[in-house]
Design a protein around this motif. Structure first.
Motif, PDB file in Angstrom:
ATOM      1  N   TYR A  12       0.814  -1.210   0.000  1.00  0.00           N
ATOM      2  CA  TYR A  12       0.000   0.000   0.000  1.00  0.00           C
ATOM      3  C   TYR A  12       0.853   1.269   0.000  1.00  0.00           C
ATOM      4  CZ  TYR A  12      -4.359  -2.536   1.081  1.00  0.00           C
ATOM      5  OH  TYR A  12      -5.453  -3.346   1.039  1.00  0.00           O
ATOM      6  N   GLU A  16       0.967   4.246  -2.927  1.00  0.00           N
ATOM      7  CA  GLU A  16       0.761   5.680  -2.702  1.00  0.00           C
ATOM      8  C   GLU A  16       1.996   6.472  -3.101  1.00  0.00           C
ATOM      9  OE1 GLU A  16      -2.301   7.502  -1.066  1.00  0.00           O
ATOM     10  OE2 GLU A  16      -2.523   5.926  -2.551  1.00  0.00           O
ATOM     11  N   THR A 165      -6.151  -0.033   5.877  1.00  0.00           N
ATOM     12  CA  THR A 165      -4.895  -0.043   5.138  1.00  0.00           C
ATOM     13  C   THR A 165      -3.691  -0.004   6.067  1.00  0.00           C
ATOM     14  OG1 THR A 165      -5.110   2.351   4.876  1.00  0.00           O
ATOM     15  CG2 THR A 165      -5.805   0.978   3.019  1.00  0.00           C
ATOM     16  N   ARG A 224      -8.974   4.210   5.178  1.00  0.00           N
ATOM     17  CA  ARG A 224      -7.785   5.011   5.450  1.00  0.00           C
ATOM     18  C   ARG A 224      -8.097   6.214   6.326  1.00  0.00           C
ATOM     19  NH1 ARG A 224      -5.618   6.205  -0.322  1.00  0.00           N
ATOM     20  NH2 ARG A 224      -4.248   7.699   0.738  1.00  0.00           N
ATOM     21  N   ASP A 291      -4.122  11.239   7.241  1.00  0.00           N
ATOM     22  CA  ASP A 291      -4.282  10.071   6.377  1.00  0.00           C
ATOM     23  C   ASP A 291      -3.096   9.153   6.658  1.00  0.00           C
ATOM     24  OD1 ASP A 291      -3.914   8.293   4.078  1.00  0.00           O
ATOM     25  OD2 ASP A 291      -5.411   9.499   3.048  1.00  0.00           O
ATOM     26  N   ASN A 292      -3.358   7.922   7.095  1.00  0.00           N
ATOM     27  CA  ASN A 292      -2.277   7.028   7.494  1.00  0.00           C
ATOM     28  C   ASN A 292      -1.331   6.665   6.348  1.00  0.00           C
ATOM     29  OD1 ASN A 292      -4.816   5.434   6.847  1.00  0.00           O
ATOM     30  ND2 ASN A 292      -3.316   3.787   6.784  1.00  0.00           N
ATOM     31  N   LEU A 293      -1.822   6.673   5.103  1.00  0.00           N
ATOM     32  CA  LEU A 293      -0.970   6.318   3.966  1.00  0.00           C
ATOM     33  C   LEU A 293      -0.200   7.505   3.402  1.00  0.00           C
ATOM     34  CD1 LEU A 293      -3.220   3.824   1.943  1.00  0.00           C
ATOM     35  CD2 LEU A 293      -1.288   3.284   3.442  1.00  0.00           C
TER      36      LEU A 293
END
Length: 324
Positions: A12, A16, A165, A224, A291-293
């Motif tokens: 993931y 990104e 995610t 997410r 946003d974690n990603l």
């Protein structure tokens, strides 16, 4: 153009990262390494990139052809990579590690902890950067201004919920749709792996602080984002605390102090962090969202790259929130 390579290209965070680098005005992607996908198109795995790239995965690592290398492997693999390949890496090659292998200070660790709101000037001069964890980023953004002003005096209570995610791309019992959908659960209460790096950063600003951080991580039923609510004792007036936050984050490119209630969709699909401060009696409540990603992983990695190469901090990171 800054020439980049990625190792561990199928996850993931790599997906990104590719989305950001493909659209970065100062970057050329030289290779994306994934042994299990070598020869396959990037879009066979990251289908959201259809029409944006014709790149293929490779099992090669062309270190002499790149300026910066992103390590997007599983935790523990980055250290193995450095031990195996360190001697053959070009002396000028910059490395950004997105795993947790080099986040904690230790003898022989040459990596700078890559939270720009804490270590911007050190990141600019560094060759190796350890990207912070996603929960760690969100929680630190909520607490750093307090540490800077010596206001962490007792226990800190944290409840934070994260999207699926955050569990990675490999399926598991707690990331399967039929289990995760319409469901919430806690995991690793009081012993999450991001706690040591959080405490390390707080002590960097407030020497000697070693208070207990009671952290309850929660699995959310959404893909997410991280929403953290944090409270602690504080005798100051809320206006004074808010002023401290505004002063701490003044001039920051991606972290902002809100004056009204915040919600997760304000940051999903962006590299922003937003914090909000309230007071209830002698309890200070700080809400923090990322946003974690992106801010919690790949977006922050690109931000660090921009700092390391003297680029505009926001280059490649002008992203639109989901909103609806």
């Amino acid at each position: 153009m800054i020439k980049t390579g990625i190792i561990g290209g199928a996850g993931y965070t790599a997906g990104e990262l590719l989305r950001l680098l493909i659209n970065h005005p100062e970057v050329e992607i030289v290779f994306v390494n994934s042994s299990s996908n070598a020869g396959n198109k990037i879009t066979d795995v990251h289908s959201g990139l259809y029409g944006e790239t014709d790149l293929e995965f490779t099992d090669q690592m062309l270190f002499d052809k790149i300026d910066v290398l992103f390590l997007c492997m599983g935790h523990g693999d980055s250290q193995k990579f450095m031990e195996t390949n360190g001697a053959e890496l070009p002396a000028s090659l910059k490395i950004i590690d997105l795993a947790n292998d080099f986040r904690l200070k230790a003898d022989g660790n040459k990596f700078i902890y890559g939270l720009p709101e804490l270590n911007r000037e050190e990141i600019k001069k560094s060759q190796y950067v350890a990207n912070p964890g996603c929960f760690a980023t969100c929680i630190q953004l909520a607490l750093l201004p307090l540490a800077k002003n010596g206001l962490l005096k007792g226990e800190v209570h944290v409840n934070a919920i994260t999207g699926s995610t955050g569990a990675g791309v490999k399926p598991g019992a707690t990331s399967h749709f039929s289990w995760r959908n319409n469901n919430i659960s806690i995991y690793k209460p009081f012993k999450h792996q991001h706690l040591p790096e959080i405490k390390q950063s707080l002590a960097q600003l407030q020497a000697g602080y070693d208070g207990v951080i009671n952290f309850i991580p929660v699995r959310g039923d959404f893909p997410r984002g991280i929403f953290a609510s944090i409270y602690l004792d504080c005798e100051l007036e809320v206006a004074d605390v808010i002023r401290m936050y505004e002063e701490f984050y003044a001039g920051q490119s991606f972290t902002f102090v809100a004056n009204k209630t915040i919600d997760l969709k304000q940051v999903v699909n962006t590299n922003k962090g937003i914090v909000q401060v309230e007071k209830y009696g002698n309890k200070l409540l700080v809400t923090s969202i990322i946003d974690n990603l992106l801010k919690g992983a790949s977006g922050q990695a690109v931000h660090n790259m921009n700092l390391m190469f003297g680029l505009d901090e926001k280059a490649g990171l002008h992203l639109k929130p989901s909103a609806f």
